[in-house]
Design an enzyme around this catalytic site. Structure first.
Site, PDB file in Angstrom:
ATOM      1  CE  LYS A  10      23.847 -48.165  -3.515  1.00  0.00           C
ATOM      2  NZ  LYS A  10      22.968 -48.894  -2.998  1.00  0.00           N
ATOM      3  CB  THR A  11      20.303 -49.374  -8.540  1.00  0.00           C
ATOM      4  OG1 THR A  11      20.901 -48.775  -6.780  1.00  0.00           O
ATOM      5  CG2 THR A  11      19.375 -50.057  -8.321  1.00  0.00           C
ATOM      6  CG  ASP A  47      22.079 -52.497  -2.998  1.00  0.00           C
ATOM      7  OD1 ASP A  47      23.063 -51.931  -3.168  1.00  0.00           O
ATOM      8  OD2 ASP A  47      20.968 -51.919  -2.821  1.00  0.00           O
ATOM      9  CD  GLU A  48      23.125 -49.373   0.867  1.00  0.00           C
ATOM     10  OE1 GLU A  48      24.223 -49.083   0.962  1.00  0.00           O
ATOM     11  OE2 GLU A  48      22.332 -48.346   0.308  1.00  0.00           O
ATOM     12  CD  GLN A  83      26.905 -43.762   0.662  1.00  0.00           C
ATOM     13  OE1 GLN A  83      25.926 -43.599   0.830  1.00  0.00           O
ATOM     14  NE2 GLN A  83      27.564 -44.081  -0.692  1.00  0.00           N
ATOM     15  NE  ARG A 117      23.049 -39.296   0.825  1.00  0.00           N
ATOM     16  CZ  ARG A 117      23.445 -40.138  -0.213  1.00  0.00           C
ATOM     17  NH1 ARG A 117      22.610 -40.760  -0.652  1.00  0.00           N
ATOM     18  NH2 ARG A 117      24.833 -40.689  -0.251  1.00  0.00           N
TER      19      ARG A 117
END
Length: 691
Positions: free
Chosen positions: A33-34, A215-216, A246, A627
DNA sequence: CACAATAATATTTTT
DNA sequence: TATTATTGTG
């Protein structure tokens, strides 16, 4: 982030190239995503947008910094310099510094951190009990994040506690305006009211930020949603990147309603799921998908990867926490030992993480790691510099360096208490707001006499003179030898030791705090140099005769040193972290411990679990699983200590939900043997040095 | 009423 | 483990 291919996949491409309408990118864990955000910034520049018209908003400073670095690498230093890459809060600061005067806020308003807020709450509510004040702080913050005014809160308050909290909230807000201070929540809500109320400002900022990327996005709260809406305007274009699976911060006001509402508020919203994962093996993703599939979905999404099945996810049952810690350590050592040969040296300590639900679970793990001589770091632990007594002294030092630092001023002038109460400070705040000067500057203004008593002015002047005097001494005290007595003299002057003993209930704690203070003084003095420096822990590893500096010089660099001290990331250590703090990070090998009913779906005794709560806990499990890049070990307890008695513990339902049995999760007997051997070796090793 | 000993009880965290 | 609430004693 895992190594992503040099080209974008079709979904990423679509997200990057969609510029004509609002866009929601549902970025699954590890889906790059970044990269999408930075690439989209590049795409917008290519489309002719000036960098200053592009805003990227994150939640943490760390994320913002990383984003800036990645953008810089992609579009070059020149363009990236003008990009507005910041957190919600720093954007709010910028907005208020530029246009806050329209709300009657002076441009140099102070920002209170949560400690400062606690102090004001205690005063406003007239209590010394920090627990009560913390409760108020908590509820008031939630109210503010939901956009409630004190009046609305008063109307909405149901329980007696809430009624009191609402009353405190009004007093608290009044006090903040008087001090010309804002808290973190205000950094979102005040810009919002400003934009809603003042059309000129709204148009200015809508013109300034032509495309906003968030973002997020799943972590936004109600106020942030409204702020974003006001910022982009009715027909504005933006890109929201997030993952409903998330969303783990519901308890602090984040709501996935913001995701549900988005298609309704923006009918031409383009929703693009990113489902290809560039991080984990098939076995790990399958477990993650199986767990999260049980949550009701807003948007369908299923992760897949090209990495192949990989090692199966393993589950171990342990007798107790000590045993669990030992097995986690054995697991790490086992993988490391296995990595010789073809992958020699490929596995460092930093490739491992042990994740858990609550901070206290790290204790046994730390013990076991220490015994095994494995270097580790605990993420999110309270730093030395976060302690109240250290922050008190830092406030003084900050004030010496910059007399216009109003939060520092407020903290210094009230610790220790010196007969300057909130009425005096409110008057001073009002005055400084009116004349647009700092609180410190206002203190010496002659015309203060019109609004304040002689006695109050006397105390203020005394404080001001003392600060000036101290600044002079700090400037001219050079070298560690001279610094130590000077700093101690300062503490005596302000009566800090006495203040600690009076403010603290237990004498023991006060002494401990005073010990911290002495350590801190010593730490500063050593940095003044001029003596043999044998501090092996020093970041620079300097040795021998160091250059002499004045106390003020050291005070000036203190903020730099603070941020430097936290940057111990590049060291080769095993990471211990809570699940919450692990979001956004990844490791080749992850151990998830304490996966038990009551702990991982967290439940308090006598408190039933709502569906919402369970779903958030399930997302937490999902975050934990995702993770891991290559191997994942989930461990659960059969017995658990509760207070003094040992009770039997029930493995978490999430373990069954991973549906490992469908993929031969049975522990390989050879692995078991290896683990037993490592365990034995570890026990033998710790038995030797002990006696 | 003050103090001491004992029992109970524990999330998650950024700005 | 550490802190806090409660109970018991002087």
């Amino acid at each position: 982030m895992a190594e992503a291919p040099s080209t974008l996949n079709p979904a990423q491409m679509e997200a990057v190239n969609h510029l004509s309408s609002p866009c929601l990118v549902l970025a699954g864990a590890g889906s790059g995503k970044t990269r999408v955000i930075t690439q989209k910034i590049a795409r917008l520049l290519q489309a002719g947008l000036h960098p200053a018209h592009i805003g990227a908003i994150t939640f943490t400073n760390k994320a913002a910094q990383e984003m800036r670095e990645r953008a810089k690498a992609l579009v070059g230093a020149k363009a990236s310099k003008h990009l507005v890459i910041s957190t919600f809060h720093s954007l709010g600061v910028r907005l208020l510094r530029e246009d806050g005067e329209r709300l009657g806020l002076k441009p140099k308003f102070s920002i209170l951190d949560s400690d400062d807020v606690l102090g004001v709450m205690r005063e406003a509510g007239g209590t010394t009990d920090p627990k009560i004040a913390r409760g108020w702080q908590w509820t008031i913050s939630l109210w503010k994040n939901n956009g409630l005014t004190p009046e609305q809160a008063e109307a909405a308050a149901k329980t007696p506690d809430e009624v009191v909290a609402a009353r405190v909230m009004r007093l608290y807000q009044e006090r903040l305006t008087a001090y010309q201070a804002v808290d973190f929540d205000d950094l979102i809500s005040l810009p919002l009211t400003l934009l809603q109320r003042d059309e000129e400002t709204r148009l200015k900022w809508q013109k300034q930020l032509r495309h906003v990327l968030v973002d997020e996005y799943q972590d936004t709260n109600a106020t942030q949603y409204e702020l974003l809406k006001a910022l982009v305007g009715a027909d504005g274009v933006f890109t929201a990147v997030g993952d409903d699976d998330q969303s783990i911060y519901g308890w602090r006001g984040a709501t996935i309603d913001n995701l549900k509402r988005l298609p309704l508020d923006y009918p031409n919203l383009k929703v693009i799921p990113l489902e290809q994962n560039y991080r984990s093996t098939g076995a790990i993703l399958a477990a993650a998908n199986n767990v999260i599939a049980l949550n009701p979905k807003i948007f369908q999404k299923k992760l897949w990867s090209e990495f192949g099945e990989g090692e199966p996810v393993r589950v171990v049952e342990c007798d107790n926490e000590e045993h669990e810690a030992e097995r986690a350590v054995a697991r790490i050592q086992g993988i490391r030992a296995n990595a010789t040969g073809a992958h020699a040296g490929a596995t460092d300590w930093k490739d491992f993480a042990i994740l858990y639900r609550a901070n206290h679970q790290s204790r046994k793990l730390e013990e076991a790691l220490r015994k095994a001589q494995i270097p580790y770091k605990v993420s999110g632990g309270q730093s030395f510099f976060d302690r109240a007594e250290i922050k008190d002294l830092c406030a003084w030092l900050r004030l010496l360096v910059n007399q216009d630092d109003d939060p520092a001023f407020l903290r210094a002038i009230t610790t220790p208490k010196r007969g300057i109460g909130h009425t005096t400070l409110a008057a001073l705040g009002e005055f400084s707001g009116k004349w647009k000067v700092s609180l410190f500057e206002a203190l010496f203004q002659a015309s203060l006499g019109t609004v304040m008593s002689k006695k109050a002015i006397g105390s203020l002047h005394e404080f001001g003179r003392y600060v000036n005097d101290l600044e002079y001494r700090a400037r001219h005290t050079v070298g560690a030898e001279a610094a130590r007595p000077m700093l101690l003299e300062w503490l005596t002057d302000i009566g800090y030791e006495k203040h600690l003993h009076e403010g603290e209930e237990s004498e023991k704690l006060a002494t401990a705090r005073w010990g911290n203070v002495i350590d801190f003084i010593d730490w500063i003095a050593r940095r003044c140099g001029g003596e043999i420096d044998n501090d092996g822990a020093d970041a620079q590893g300097t040795q021998g005769e160091t250059e002499k500096k004045s106390v003020l010089d050291v005070a000036q660099t203190i903020s730099v040193i603070l941020s430097l001290a936290e940057r111990s990331e590049d060291q080769d250590m095993v990471t211990l972290s809570t699940l919450h703090a692990s979001k956004g990070l990844e490791w080749p090998h992850v151990v998830l411990v304490g996966v038990n009913e009551g702990t991982l779906p967290f439940r308090r005794e006598e408190e039933e679990m709502t569906a919402d709560r369970l779903e958030e806990e399930r997302r937490l499990m999902y975050v934990g699983i995702t993770r891991a890049r290559r191997t994942l070990l989930v461990s659960t307890l059969l017995r658990q200590k509760r207070g003094r008695e040992v009770r039997k513990a029930i493995p978490s339902r999430f373990i069954a939900e991973m549906k490992l049995d469908e993929r031969t999760a049975k522990e390989d007997p050879r692995e078991r043997l290896k683990a037993l051997r490592a365990e034995f070796a570890a026990k033998a090793a710790q038995a030797k040095p002990a006696r």
